[in-house]
Design an enzyme around this catalytic site. Structure first.
Site, short mmCIF file in Angstrom:
data_model
loop_
_atom_site.label_atom_id
_atom_site.label_comp_id
_atom_site.label_asym_id
_atom_site.label_seq_id
_atom_site.Cartn_x
_atom_site.Cartn_y
_atom_site.Cartn_z
CG ASP A 141 0.93 -34.79 -8.30
OD1 ASP A 141 1.21 -33.75 -8.90
OD2 ASP A 141 0.76 -35.89 -8.87
CB ILE A 142 -4.45 -31.69 -6.25
CG1 ILE A 142 -4.13 -32.15 -4.85
CG2 ILE A 142 -5.91 -31.65 -6.65
CD1 ILE A 142 -5.13 -32.68 -3.98
CD GLU A 143 -0.80 -34.08 -12.15
OE1 GLU A 143 -1.21 -34.51 -13.25
OE2 GLU A 143 0.34 -34.32 -11.70
CD GLN A 144 -8.92 -34.41 -8.56
OE1 GLN A 144 -10.09 -34.28 -8.24
NE2 GLN A 144 -8.01 -34.89 -7.73
#
EC number: 3.2.1.-
Length: 175
Positions: A141-144
């Site tokens: 869950d990488i939201e960058q």
């Protein structure tokens, strides 16, 4: 009190007589544990500590953020629970009993994954954590923001591939 004896083959402290008799009894019990289940399994049914291996036709993810709200889920619809907060062994046992996977939430700063050594270490830690907690995989869950064709872009691609390969190798049937 026993006297010290420096020479000879006599034991200073006698060995307990019952210990050797227990070992043959315990070994079959340990060998009878299902694959993936260890003696520290928190479930009443040790088989629930095995990774889920079935592949549903479609996925319904639930993102658990804590408390005991999971007790009210419609488990007939859920295929995967992603744990966003603290590990709950009761939730893991219940989800597995209902045929649902329980996976880690994987989040790591993108700037750190450029370093391949850091990436490998992070992946190894996640696999170890998942195995220790009888989980079925990881949901990255990488939201960058990541710019196209940047070092971070290629590092993120590598992270996904390396994480997938490692989890699939270490936890059969994992996500």
């Amino acid at each position: 009190m026993a006297r010290l004896q420096l020479a000879g083959s006599r034991r200073l402290v006698p060995l307990p007589r019952r210990a050797p008799r227990l070992a043959p009894l315990l070994l079959p019990l340990l060998l009878a544990l299902p694959d993936g289940a260890r003696a520290d399994c928190p479930c009443k049914v040790p088989a629930l500590c095995r990774p889920m291996t079935h592949r549903p036709d479609f996925e319904v993810f639930v993102f658990n953020v804590g408390h005991k709200t999971w007790k009210y889920y419609d488990w007939s619809q859920i295929t995967t629970v992603v744990l966003f907060l603290k590990y709950d062994p009761e939730l893991m046992c219940h989800a597995h009993a209902k045929g649902a996977r329980v996976v880690l939430k994987g989040d790591v700063p993108v700037k750190d994954i450029i370093n391949a050594t850091f990436r490998a270490s992070w992946i190894a830690q996640q696999v170890k954590l998942a195995k220790t907690q009888y989980m079925d995989g990881i949901n990255l869950d990488i939201e960058q923001d990541v710019a196209h064709s940047s070092p971070e872009y290629y590092a993120l691609t590598a992270l996904v591939k390396e994480t997938t390969d490692s989890f699939h190798h270490e936890i059969k049937g994992s996500q």
